[in-house]
Design an enzyme around this catalytic site. Structure first.
Site, PDB file in Angstrom:
ATOM      1  N   ARG A 439       0.804  -1.212   0.000  1.00  0.00           N
ATOM      2  CA  ARG A 439       0.000   0.000   0.000  1.00  0.00           C
ATOM      3  C   ARG A 439       0.840   1.266   0.000  1.00  0.00           C
ATOM      4  O   ARG A 439       0.301   2.349  -0.116  1.00  0.00           O
ATOM      5  CB  ARG A 439      -0.966  -0.019   1.180  1.00  0.00           C
ATOM      6  CG  ARG A 439      -2.134  -0.943   0.934  1.00  0.00           C
ATOM      7  CD  ARG A 439      -3.148  -0.890   2.041  1.00  0.00           C
ATOM      8  NE  ARG A 439      -2.899  -1.940   3.007  1.00  0.00           N
ATOM      9  CZ  ARG A 439      -3.467  -3.137   3.010  1.00  0.00           C
ATOM     10  NH1 ARG A 439      -4.341  -3.426   2.141  1.00  0.00           N
ATOM     11  NH2 ARG A 439      -3.182  -4.041   3.904  1.00  0.00           N
ATOM     12  N   VAL A 440       2.141   1.145   0.138  1.00  0.00           N
ATOM     13  CA  VAL A 440       2.981   2.339   0.034  1.00  0.00           C
ATOM     14  C   VAL A 440       3.291   2.594  -1.432  1.00  0.00           C
ATOM     15  O   VAL A 440       3.341   3.723  -1.888  1.00  0.00           O
ATOM     16  CB  VAL A 440       4.254   2.177   0.881  1.00  0.00           C
ATOM     17  CG1 VAL A 440       5.234   3.293   0.589  1.00  0.00           C
ATOM     18  CG2 VAL A 440       3.894   2.171   2.348  1.00  0.00           C
TER      19      VAL A 440
END
Ligand code: ATP
Ligand code: MG
Length: 578
Positions: A439-440
């Site tokens: 998710r980064v």
């Protein structure tokens, strides 16, 4: 007025009237009217011991020696000398200032003890049992406290006296731990002698707040093409590695540690509930490949008490924090949190906490959230250090919707989902491209990686869809066939043997060549060999280009063209050779 309390005084010789007078004054002042009774104790060499209710004042020679010993043990060698400590101990020692609260063991067994009458004890405080065994308070009730023991419960009997330490559990930390293997209490277990700790940190510490953090923006390269290209991990991120047993979970974490060589990242690997033989093998590997110089291994094996398995990840995190708050970058691997949860479940059931879903106690989510929240990318004001966490969770038959997997998935910033099917078909690392996520994302990639890996996930998604779709049809048109071989080729490129991390320029060259369809005509079987030959060719022909990619992390259009030109030349020579 009738005295409400009784104080008992033990000593070898009867106290003199003056001594009695002094004691009475002290008791009146602190406890109000108190009856004083004297008991002869031949065991006391000098001084005396006074007990009022649950408070014990130890003025005996033994007590003073013990307190001095404890001070010596906590002595910080770097900061203070021994002479000032002795002087301070003699000059400022005031037993009346600190009554020692004591309790009695009610029941003991299975590395759990219940202790009565410790009114002011706190959750997480360390209790001192006879024989030097320590325990940690884990359950507070009105009548008693439940305590997990960090040693064998065999040496403790019901009725034994327990003292409060006033301290919560801590871990010795310091740079001297690098290259060492320690247990969950920080004691060396590699037979290489004592470790000179430079500091002592509580094993449970609050996670950095929002203002103490900054966005994750620097890559933590794993050296695995399948991860760095599609699920990039950033320094300060928490990426879960999840999969069934024997799917290469540890291998991914280990390769990531090996890939940090020369990158200034310090690594902490904590083994929870594993066989000591597997850990020994892993440590041997780290040594052989020169990774122990920047790594600490914390081992709480399956044979250790559940209490040690329970505190091991927190203790390891304290070690990591020591480095992080010095402004360094840290990588911490928790292998694995399923076994950690199981150890905690065992403790909780023995402490008679009510079981919830899958018999885990109600606070099992908090168990892991408070652990993983301590990973962060600190703000520049705090030194800008970071701690990246790679927790590992084992699933049963690929079931990610079980209790612990869903918990940890929701706490982390993404997961690498490993699949047995892929692993056994030879696709290793067995990363499932559809179910994994970071998710980064692109923030944690260099420009060069971002621009060269751009279309990979999409192309693979298309390939998978088409693969399913065309499974049963026999005659396919040429376009579809080409797409299928292209996808198969990409999947082959994502295979990577263990202990062979790829540097950035190698990943960039592979991706640039493959995603521009230049390697399309190479049969899948020959793909890996062709890739290695291409990389060797590029490194020999244009070393400056490779170095530039590694150093700047950028891929300007002319460099991209240079890679494509190199690939074409390589393919032409390959064709001529064949
Ligand atoms: P466990 O559930 O027992 O902890 P695990 O999921 O951690 O297993 P590993 O121990 O990492 O799995 O790997 C299992 C086996 O697969 C090991 O023998 C390892 O050497 C091998 N292996 C892992 N990754 C690769 C790879 N990329 N290429 C070849 N072999 C691999
Ligand atoms: Mg493993």
């Amino acid at each position: 007025m009738r005295p409400e309390m009784t104080a008992t005084l033990w000593s070898r010789t009867e106290p003199s009237p003056q001594q009695r007078e002094k004691l009475r004054a002290f008791l009146d002042q602190r406890y109000g009217p108190t009856a004083l009774e004297w008991v002869r104790d031949e065991g006391l060499k000098g001084g005396f011991r006074l007990q009022v209710g649950e408070d014990i004042y130890d003025w005996s020679l033994e007590g003073r020696l013990r307190q001095f010993q404890e001070k010596l043990r906590d002595l910080n060698p770097g900061r203070e000398g021994i002479i000032p400590l002795i002087r301070e101990t003699i000059e400022t020692w005031d037993p009346a200032a600190a009554p020692q609260e004591t309790g009695t063991v009610l029941t003991v067994g299975d590395e759990i003890a219940t202790v009565s009458a410790l009114k002011n004890v706190r959750y997480g405080e360390i209790l001192l049992f006879p024989g030097g065994i320590k325990g940690m308070v884990q359950d507070l009730r009105r009548e008693s406290v439940g305590c997990v023991l960090f040693g064998s419960s065999q040496e403790i009997r019901a009725g034994d006296t327990v003292r409060r330490s006033g301290k919560t559990a801590g871990m010795p930390v310091g740079d001297a731990f690098l290259g060492r293997v320690v247990d969950a209490l920080g004691q060396p277990i590699d037979g290489k002698g004592d470790i000179r700790a430079s500091d002592y940190r509580p094993i449970e510490a609050p996670a950095p707040g929002i203002l103490d953090r900054q966005p994750v923006d620097t890559p933590m390269e794993t050296g695995l093409l399948a991860v760095d290209a599609m699920f990039p991990i950033g320094r300060g991120q928490r990426e879960l590695i999840i999969g069934d047993r024997q799917t290469g979970k540890t291998a991914i974490a280990l390769d990531t540690i090996l890939n940090q060589k020369g990158k200034g990242v310090l690594c902490v690997y904590v083994a929870i509930g594993q066989k000591s033989s597997s850990v020994a093998q892993l440590v041997g590997n780290l040594f052989r490949r020169g990774a122990m110089d920047y790594t600490v291994v914390v081992n709480a094996p399956a044979s250790a008490p559940a209490s040690l398995q329970y505190i091991a990840p927190y203790a390891a995190t304290a070690l990591g924090e020591h480095f992080m708050y010095q402004g360094k970058d840290v990588l911490i691997v928790y292998d694995d949190l399923s076994k950690h949860a199981i150890a905690y479940r065992a403790l909780s059931l023995l402490l008679e906490r009510s079981p919830g879903r899958e018999a885990y106690p109600g606070d099992v989510f908090y168990l892991h959230s408070r652990l993983l929240e301590r990973s962060a990318h600190l703000s520049d004001a705090l030194g800008g250090g970071s701690m990246t966490a790679l927790p590992i969770v084992e699933t049963q038959a690929g079931d990610v919707s079980a209790y612990i997997p869903t918990n940890v998935i929701s706490i982390t910033d993404g997961q690498l989902f490993l699949e047995s099917g892929l692993f056994f078909s030879g696709q290793r690392p067995a990363v499932n491209v559809g179910l994994s996520v970071s998710r980064v994302g692109g923030d944690a990639q260099t420009k060069a990686m971002k621009s060269s890996a751009g279309a990979l996930r999409l192309d693979l998604a298309q390939y998978r869809e088409m693969e399913v779709f065309t499974q049963f049809s026999s005659d396919l048109d040429d376009v579809t066939k080409r797409q299928l071989t292209y996808g198969q080729g990409l999947m082959r490129l994502l295979r990577q043997p263990q202990y062979h991390p790829l540097s950035q320029h190698r990943q960039v060259i592979t991706l640039t060549a493959a995603l521009s369809h230049l390697l399309q005509d190479i049969p899948a079987k020959e793909m890996k060999d062709a890739q290695m030959a291409l990389l060797a060719f590029a490194e020999a022909q244009d070393p400056a280009l490779c170095q530039r990619i590694d150093e700047t992390g950028k891929l300007p259009p002319e460099d991209k063209e240079a890679i494509l030109a190199l690939t074409r030349r390589f393919l032409a020579e390959r064709k001529a050779g064949a």
